[in-house]
Design a protein around this motif. Structure first.
Motif, mmCIF file in Angstrom:
data_model
loop_
_atom_site.group_PDB
_atom_site.id
_atom_site.type_symbol
_atom_site.label_atom_id
_atom_site.label_comp_id
_atom_site.label_asym_id
_atom_site.label_seq_id
_atom_site.Cartn_x
_atom_site.Cartn_y
_atom_site.Cartn_z
ATOM 1 N N ILE A 103 0.836 -1.204 0.000
ATOM 2 C CA ILE A 103 0.000 0.000 0.000
ATOM 3 C C ILE A 103 0.872 1.256 0.000
ATOM 4 N N SER B 158 0.062 7.912 4.319
ATOM 5 C CA SER B 158 0.100 9.372 4.139
ATOM 6 C C SER B 158 1.377 9.979 4.712
ATOM 7 N N ASN C 272 -7.983 2.104 8.237
ATOM 8 C CA ASN C 272 -7.860 3.301 7.401
ATOM 9 C C ASN C 272 -7.908 4.573 8.254
ATOM 10 N N ASP D 53 -4.584 7.052 -1.612
ATOM 11 C CA ASP D 53 -5.900 6.437 -1.789
ATOM 12 C C ASP D 53 -6.418 5.827 -0.495
ATOM 13 N N LYS D 54 -5.501 5.265 0.289
ATOM 14 C CA LYS D 54 -5.899 4.703 1.576
ATOM 15 C C LYS D 54 -4.674 4.557 2.458
ATOM 16 N N GLU D 55 -4.934 4.507 3.755
ATOM 17 C CA GLU D 55 -3.859 4.279 4.708
ATOM 18 C C GLU D 55 -3.564 2.779 4.776
ATOM 19 N N ARG E 128 -1.738 13.375 -1.270
ATOM 20 C CA ARG E 128 -2.903 12.513 -1.066
ATOM 21 C C ARG E 128 -2.558 11.046 -1.338
#
Length: 342
Positions: free
Chosen positions: A31, A176, A170, A163-165, A161
């Motif tokens: 991720i 981030s 999340n 899309d997701k943590e 930005r």
């Protein structure tokens, strides 16, 4: 059972849970990797790109770069400030909350402020940014929200930005903060290159590190000098020279002329080779057995250059001579090891 009681219970970490942990570890790294690749893709080749505009502000800054954040963003801001400072860009960290209570005085109209808040709505920044703008300081914002108040108030907005943590909920800042840190590193590296920052410059800001020792330590800083340097005249008998070698403990002696110039060297290795062929040492003078025109190093050269000479010629000792050839010191490989140049 309370939450506190639950936390105190031991966890049975069996094979199934171990496999789950490994799965989450790989997923987390994936991720965060995806977040970095997306961040890279958002950087365009245009001079009007926000990154290029941020660089222009930072290059033109006549004061310091003030990096500010709160919470997890504060930790990232502190690291970015440290990286900038160590790579040639004067920088400091100011905690956004402390800025509300006096630390705004650390910021001047010549500074560039990098404000970090993923939401872009941190109340502390909402309060202090108008004051910073009125001072005349330039503002670079790093947020994950183009429409946030911080992004809108900034002279330049860097979008970090994701899309997701990586956090399964999340919620916890993970991907981030990784993206924000990477953006800070990108600025520092680009600034380093633009300023022509070199290894020598890095060493000056890291004198305690290995690189600092290698690039800032000169021969004169580690050489033996004065009475600690073994030296004899060319007409001295070999047995007398051997006493000098023993007393000074460098496994060699320099041979100098009446003007103090280094004209020869005799080492323990030379003695061992001599033993194989000579019966009576008393008849020999240093001029008979010395190596003439010895290799020398200047006291103002870097110590690492002396190391390179020793390694190239496979020697353990090196004489130090000034521009006129006068003996001013001597180096043993152990001196360089002790000084951690090697």
């Amino acid at each position: 059972m309370s939450v506190t009681d639950a936390k105190s219970l031991p966890i049975d970490f069996d094979a199934k849970k171990a496999l789950r942990a490994l799965e989450l570890a790989r997923e987390t790294i994936q991720i965060e990797t995806d977040a970095l690749l997306a961040l890279k893709a958002r950087l365009s080749d245009s001079p009007d790109d926000s990154f290029a505009k941020a660089m222009a502000l930072l290059i033109q800054c006549t004061g310091r770069v003030v990096v500010s954040g709160i919470g997890k963003s504060g930790h990232i801001a502190r690291k970015i400030a440290a990286t900038l400072a160590s790579t040639g860009t004067p920088a400091l960290f100011v905690h956004a909350a402390e800025a509300l209570h006096g630390d705004l005085g650390m910021i001047t109209d010549n500074d560039v402020v990098i404000a970090i808040s993923y939401s872009g709505e941190a109340a502390e920044f909402v309060s202090i940014i108008p004051i910073i703008k009125r001072m005349g300081a330039k503002l670079i914002a790093m947020t994950g929200n183009d429409a946030s108040r911080l992004a809108q108030l900034a002279d330049v907005h860097l979008n970090v930005r994701v899309d997701k943590e990586a956090c399964p909920l999340n919620l916890a800042p993970t991907a981030s903060t990784t993206a924000t840190l990477a953006m800070g590193d990108a600025l520092a590296v680009a600034l380093l290159d633009a300023r022509g920052f070199r290894e020598e410059d890095f060493a000056r800001s890291h004198p305690g590190g290995a690189l600092g020792r290698r690039l800032l330590t000169h021969v004169r800083d580690v050489m033996r000098s004065g009475a600690a340097v073994p030296a004899v005249k060319p007409d001295v008998p070999l047995p007398t020279a051997l006493l000098e070698i023993t007393r000074k403990g460098m496994a060699m002696t320099a041979v100098v002329d009446d003007a103090g110039r280094a004209i020869g060297i005799f080492t323990d290795g030379d003695l061992r080779r001599l033993i194989e062929n000579v019966q009576d040492f008393n008849k020999l003078k240093m001029s008979d057995v010395m190596h003439a025109n010895p290799r020398t190093v200047n006291p103002d050269q870097l110590a690492v250059e002396a190391v390179e000479l020793m390694e190239h010629f496979r020697i353990n000792q090196l004489l130090v001579a000034d521009a006129d050839g006068k003996l001013v010191g001597a180096l043993h490989i152990h001196d360089l090891t002790h000084a951690k140049v090697i």
